[in-house]
Design an enzyme around this catalytic site. Structure first.
Site, mmCIF file in Angstrom:
data_model
loop_
_atom_site.group_PDB
_atom_site.id
_atom_site.type_symbol
_atom_site.label_atom_id
_atom_site.label_comp_id
_atom_site.label_asym_id
_atom_site.label_seq_id
_atom_site.Cartn_x
_atom_site.Cartn_y
_atom_site.Cartn_z
ATOM 1 N N ILE A 128 11.341 -70.428 -21.908
ATOM 2 C CA ILE A 128 12.003 -71.284 -20.915
ATOM 3 C C ILE A 128 12.659 -72.464 -21.604
ATOM 4 O O ILE A 128 12.059 -73.107 -22.475
ATOM 5 C CB ILE A 128 10.981 -71.788 -19.872
ATOM 6 C CG1 ILE A 128 10.394 -70.595 -19.101
ATOM 7 C CG2 ILE A 128 11.640 -72.772 -18.897
ATOM 8 C CD1 ILE A 128 9.192 -70.958 -18.252
ATOM 9 N N LYS A 129 13.875 -72.744 -21.169
ATOM 10 C CA LYS A 129 14.606 -73.921 -21.672
ATOM 11 C C LYS A 129 14.865 -74.786 -20.459
ATOM 12 O O LYS A 129 15.402 -74.303 -19.454
ATOM 13 C CB LYS A 129 15.900 -73.415 -22.296
ATOM 14 C CG LYS A 129 16.993 -74.407 -22.565
ATOM 15 C CD LYS A 129 18.138 -73.625 -23.228
ATOM 16 C CE LYS A 129 19.236 -74.487 -23.778
ATOM 17 N NZ LYS A 129 20.106 -75.056 -22.784
ATOM 18 N N THR A 130 14.462 -76.053 -20.548
ATOM 19 C CA THR A 130 14.637 -76.905 -19.372
ATOM 20 C C THR A 130 14.913 -78.348 -19.752
ATOM 21 O O THR A 130 14.881 -78.718 -20.925
ATOM 22 C CB THR A 130 13.411 -76.802 -18.436
ATOM 23 O OG1 THR A 130 13.774 -77.343 -17.158
ATOM 24 C CG2 THR A 130 12.208 -77.581 -18.986
ATOM 25 N N ALA A 155 16.121 -72.706 -17.093
ATOM 26 C CA ALA A 155 15.624 -73.053 -15.760
ATOM 27 C C ALA A 155 16.126 -74.442 -15.421
ATOM 28 O O ALA A 155 15.532 -75.455 -15.820
ATOM 29 C CB ALA A 155 14.097 -72.993 -15.742
ATOM 30 N N TYR A 156 17.248 -74.493 -14.721
ATOM 31 C CA TYR A 156 17.933 -75.747 -14.464
ATOM 32 C C TYR A 156 17.920 -76.066 -12.972
ATOM 33 O O TYR A 156 18.667 -75.461 -12.209
ATOM 34 C CB TYR A 156 19.397 -75.665 -14.935
ATOM 35 C CG TYR A 156 19.611 -75.726 -16.431
ATOM 36 C CD1 TYR A 156 18.551 -75.871 -17.320
ATOM 37 C CD2 TYR A 156 20.896 -75.650 -16.957
ATOM 38 C CE1 TYR A 156 18.768 -75.937 -18.686
ATOM 39 C CE2 TYR A 156 21.124 -75.715 -18.322
ATOM 40 C CZ TYR A 156 20.056 -75.859 -19.180
ATOM 41 O OH TYR A 156 20.277 -75.922 -20.530
#
Ligand code: FBP
Length: 275
Positions: free
Chosen positions: A184-186, A153-154
Site C-alpha cells: 500500500i502506498k498512501t 490508496a488515496y
C-alpha cells in the site's frame, strides 16, 4: 501444506521491491498524472531523469506501461519494475479527475517484466464503485499470475476535507487491506506517531509513504522519511521530491540512506551537500 505457486511468485517478486532495511521506490508517472507543471524546462527529458535516479540507486521504479517499454534499456537488469496500469490527466474537467482510467493490463505488465502491478483507488470518490470493480479484476489477475498488487490508496472526494488527516488515511489503508492489496502506498499523516498508527492498521501489509509535492527543503523531506521509517513503514514511493531536486543523484542517495536508517537526515544532507 506447501505454498501455492502464486503465493511463491508474489513473495519472490515482493522481495525484489521491499528491502528489509527500508525501500526507496521512484514514482515516475507524472507526465500522465500532472503534465508539464511538474517539470521545469530543464527537466523535460524523462530519460535523463530516470538514468540519474537509477544510477544513484533505488529499489524499484514505478512507470506507466508505455514508459516501461520505451525506457527498458535504462531500468532492465538494474532495478525492479512496478507497472502502474491506471492513470488520469489533469487536462480533464476537475470533477472527472476523481476517476482513474485503465491504461494497461496485468498481462501486459508481466510481458514487460514487472515485479508488481500498481493501481490507484480514490477512496471517497463518486467513482469509487468503478475503481473498486477495476481493482477487483486487477487483483484477481495478480492472484492468478503470482504478482503483487500495489494499491495507491488515496482518499479523495467531496466528503474529504483533509486527505492527510489521520482518520482519513487510516480508513483508506484499512479499506485497501480489506480489498486485498499486497502493498500500500498512501499519504503521509505528518508525524511519526500518527504514521505508526497507519502502519499498525495495515495489519502486516507493507505500507509506503507517497512523497507528495516537493518540500521547502531537502532536509525537511529527509526528516519526513526518517519519521516514516521509525513509524515502521516499509519505505517510501517518491517522485517530485527527487526529480525536482537541484541535484537528482544526491537527493536519491540521501533518501536511500535515510529510509534504510544508514544516516540521519542531517548526516545525509551534509554528506550530499543538500540543505
Ligand atoms: P510524488 O512523490 O511526486 O507525490 O509521486 C507519487 C505519486 O503518487 C505519483 O505516482 C503520482 O503521479 C502522483 O503522486 C499523484 O499526485 P497527486 O496526489 O497530485 O494526484
Amino acid at each position: 501444506m506447501p505454498e501455492s505457486y502464486s503465493s511463491v511468485g508474489k513473495r519472490v517478486r515482493l522481495s525484489r521491491i521491499v528491502d528489509p532495511r527500508g525501500s526507496l521506490v521512484f514514482a515516475f508517472d507524472h507526465w500522465l498524472e500532472h503534465g508539464p507543471s511538474d517539470f521545469p524546462r530543464d527537466r523535460l527529458d524523462p530519460r535523463g531523469i530516470l538514468e540519474a535516479v537509477i544510477d544513484a540507486g533505488v529499489d524499484a521504479v514505478m512507470l506507466t506501461p508505455g514508459d516501461a517499454r520505451l525506457f527498458s534499456d535504462i531500468w532492465a537488469g538494474r532495478t525492479a519494475l512496478i507497472v502502474k496500469i491506471t492513470g488520469k490527466t489533469n487536462l480533464r474537467p476537475e470533477a472527472d479527475r476523481l476517476l482513474q482510467s485503465v491504461i494497461g493490463s496485468v498481462e501486459e505488465a508481466i510481458a514487460l517484466g514487472a515485479d508488481a502491478v500498481a493501481a490507484t483507488v480514490y477512496w471517497g470518490s463518486p467513482y469509487e464503485d468503478i475503481m473498486l470493480a477495476r481493482w477487483s479484476a486487477i487483483r484477481e489477475a495478480t492472484e492468478r499470475y503470482g504478482i503483487p498488487a500495489l494499491q495507491l490508496a488515496y482518499p479523495r472526494g467531496p466528503t474529504i476535507r483533509d486527505r492527510h488527516a489521520l482518520d482519513i488515511v487510516l480508513y483508506g489503508v484499512r479499506a485497501a487491506v480489506s480489498v486485498g492489496a499486497d502493498l500500500i502506498k498512501t499519504y503521509y499523516t505528518g508525524s511519526r506517531e500518527s504514521f505508526a498508527l497507519v502502519v499498525k492498521a495495515a495489519s502486516g501489509i507493507p505500507v509506503m509513504m507517497s512523497g507528495g509535492p516537493a518540500r521547502h527543503s531537502a532536509l525537511e523531506f529527509l526528516r519526513d522519511l526518517r519519521n516514516v521509517r521509525e513509524a515502521g513503514a516499509a519505505g517510501a514511493v517518491v517522485g517530485r521530491n527527487i526529480f525536482q531536486a537541484r541535484d537528482i543523484r544526491a537527493m536519491t542517495r540521501a533518501c536511500r540512506a535515510v529510509i534504510r536508517g544508514e544516516a540521519s537526515p542531517e548526516e545525509a544532507a551534509a554528506e550530499e551537500g543538500l540543505s
